[in-house]
Scaffold this motif. Structure first.
Motif, mmCIF file in Angstrom:
data_model
loop_
_atom_site.group_PDB
_atom_site.id
_atom_site.type_symbol
_atom_site.label_atom_id
_atom_site.label_comp_id
_atom_site.label_asym_id
_atom_site.label_seq_id
_atom_site.Cartn_x
_atom_site.Cartn_y
_atom_site.Cartn_z
ATOM 1 N N UNK A 70 0.769 -1.317 -0.020
ATOM 2 C CA UNK A 70 0.062 0.078 0.011
ATOM 3 C C UNK A 70 0.941 1.309 0.030
ATOM 4 N N UNK A 71 0.538 2.224 -0.825
ATOM 5 C CA UNK A 71 1.091 3.644 -0.714
ATOM 6 C C UNK A 71 1.425 4.054 0.694
ATOM 7 N N UNK A 72 0.233 3.815 1.565
ATOM 8 C CA UNK A 72 0.725 4.378 3.130
ATOM 9 C C UNK A 72 1.544 3.671 3.801
ATOM 10 N N UNK A 73 1.691 2.294 3.427
ATOM 11 C CA UNK A 73 2.653 1.488 4.178
ATOM 12 C C UNK A 73 3.949 1.849 3.847
ATOM 13 N N UNK A 74 4.131 2.127 2.417
ATOM 14 C CA UNK A 74 5.630 2.562 1.855
ATOM 15 C C UNK A 74 5.898 3.766 2.457
ATOM 16 N N UNK A 75 4.936 4.664 2.529
ATOM 17 C CA UNK A 75 5.160 6.121 2.971
ATOM 18 C C UNK A 75 5.735 5.993 4.513
ATOM 19 N N UNK A 76 5.061 5.210 5.109
ATOM 20 C CA UNK A 76 5.457 4.919 6.749
ATOM 21 C C UNK A 76 6.667 4.610 6.671
ATOM 22 N N UNK A 77 7.174 3.485 6.058
ATOM 23 C CA UNK A 77 8.298 2.898 5.969
ATOM 24 C C UNK A 77 9.362 3.698 5.822
ATOM 25 N N UNK A 78 9.297 4.632 4.693
ATOM 26 C CA UNK A 78 10.047 5.736 4.269
ATOM 27 C C UNK A 78 10.414 6.837 5.188
ATOM 28 N N UNK A 79 9.123 7.163 6.095
ATOM 29 C CA UNK A 79 9.339 8.049 6.675
ATOM 30 C C UNK A 79 9.986 7.770 8.270
ATOM 31 N N UNK A 80 9.920 6.356 8.549
ATOM 32 C CA UNK A 80 10.615 5.791 9.456
ATOM 33 C C UNK A 80 11.949 5.911 9.242
ATOM 34 N N UNK A 81 12.317 5.183 8.109
ATOM 35 C CA UNK A 81 13.845 5.113 7.907
ATOM 36 C C UNK A 81 14.394 6.505 8.052
#
Ligand SMILES: *Cc1c(COP(=O)(O)O)cnc(C)c1O
Length: 386
Positions: A70-81
């Protein structure tokens, strides 16, 4: 029924064998204290459970997910990194969801290794690297992790004929089973080494969020140029007590991620949508949870270390991971010692030799039991003389 030849050469999975022995002992009425597997004993972060409960009721989550995530999952992962490691990643091109780190280890090997390739991995280590290499049809070359070298591999000792045919290097810091950590200098050296030798680095970062005494574990991707030569596997299993949920992601090199986007739709359909929603909660509002868990493990570490030292084991205080790695000073093999502790005290620890030949002479103790159980284990062990 005759299974495929690729299975015949595969070792039975260590913890599957052990689980059976534990069951047998428990069936005899023996109160077994299991300090063997790195499976957190405490429940999942409550914010994650709440998010999942709500996400279950969303019919959009009831259809096939996608492998790309999901776009939201990928965004959350990127923001976390970015927030956690200061690593900037393109969420679509440089992040890929996986059904846990174990799956990632396998399918990265499958996507990157060809028959006849060498794959470098460290031992003692997580047994899955070796099985992934074997199932991909490649040849493994183990790099020993020795105490004298702070449990870091000696990259200069790899024979040139192996290096010439080596394609992938698996690394894992904070390390299972030794609890050792890598410096940023080591990671920079790895980037340089990979570039010179045309290697793809797969850094398994399963334990970066479980750290003690103020230590902060780096990401491999913090090293300049790391995303040119490799990827990192990030798992939510250990930090958020989510081993049962099967969720994590791979971050870094675009070519590697593109290979996975090619491979994975042929194998599965990606993580369940509700679990991706739950993981978003972990990576955003649940960011503080691994710190709380780390405090719990640190307290346990401090209870059990003196007991192991009393038993004559030489144990360094680890600053990360779920494990204590004790060097045996008595004249007994690690398997014999683990068996004696199991039979005479009903306490399960792992012989170092089960993680590779360089693990002989050590035992691994997992911090995955409450203080009361560790205290009980301590009392039983104190009665033991080696
Ligand atoms: C626990 C562990 C993993 C992955 O766990 P998953 O639950 O599959 O995400 C990966 N590598 C190491 C070294 C581990 O100890």
């Amino acid at each position: 029924m005759k299974p495929a030849s690729r299975l015949t050469a595969l070792q039975p999975y260590l913890f599957a064998t052990l689980a059976k022995r534990i069951e047998e002992k428990r069936a005899q009425g023996i109160d077994v204290i299991a300090l063997a597997s790195g499976d957190p004993d405490l429940p999942t972060c409550p914010l994650v459970v709440d998010a999942a409960a709500e996400a279950l009721r969303n019919p959009k989550n009831h259809t096939y997910p996608t492998n790309r995530g999901k776009a939201a999952f990928l965004a959350a992962a990127a923001e976390f990194m970015e927030a956690r490691f200061g690593v900037s990643l393109d969420p679509v091109e440089e992040i890929f969801p996986v059904l846990g780190g174990k799956e990632a280890v396998h399918h990265l090997g499958f996507a990157l290794l060809s028959e006849g390739d060498y794959c470098l991995y460290t031992e003692p280590g997580y047994p899955i690297y070796e099985s992934a290499i074997h199932l991909a049809g490649a040849m493994g070359h183990a790099l020993p992790l020795l105490e004298g070298n702070a449990f870091l591999p000696d990259l200069d000792a790899i024979p040139s004929e192996v290096l010439a045919r080596a394609r992938v290097l698996y690394l894992n810091y904070p390390n299972n089973p030794t609890g050792a950590v890598a410096t940023k200098e080591f990671f920079s050296k790895v980037v340089d080494f990979a570039r010179r030798n045309d290697l793809i680095v797969i850094h398994d970062n399963a334990y970066s969020e479980i750290t003690f005494d103020g230590y902060v574990a780096p990401s491999f991707l913090e090293s300049p140029g790391a995303a040119d030569v490799g990827v990192e596997i990030f798992s939510l299993s250990k930090g958020w007590n989510m081993t049962g949920w099967r969720i994590g992601f791979i971050a870094g090199n675009r070519g590697v991620i593109s290979a996975l986007k090619h491979l994975k739709p042929n194998i599965d359909a990606g993580p369940f949508g509700a679990i991706q929603d739950a993981a978003i909660a972990a990576l955003t509002v649940g960011r503080a949870f691994p710190r709380e868990m780390s405090r719990v493990y640190q307290e346990r570490r401090d209870v059990i270390i003196p007991v192991l030292r009393n038993l004559g084991l030489h144990v360094n205080e680890p600053v990360a991971s779920l494990f204590l790695w004790g060097r045996i000073t008595a004249d007994i093999s690690s398997a014999d010692l683990a068996n004696r502790i199991f039979d005479e005290a009903g306490v399960v620890i792992s012989p170092g030799s089960s993680f590779g030949p360089s693990g002989e002479g050590y035992v691994r103790v997992a911090l995955t039991a409450p203080i009361e159980r560790l205290t009980e284990a301590a009392q039983r062990l104190q009665r033991l003389t080696l």
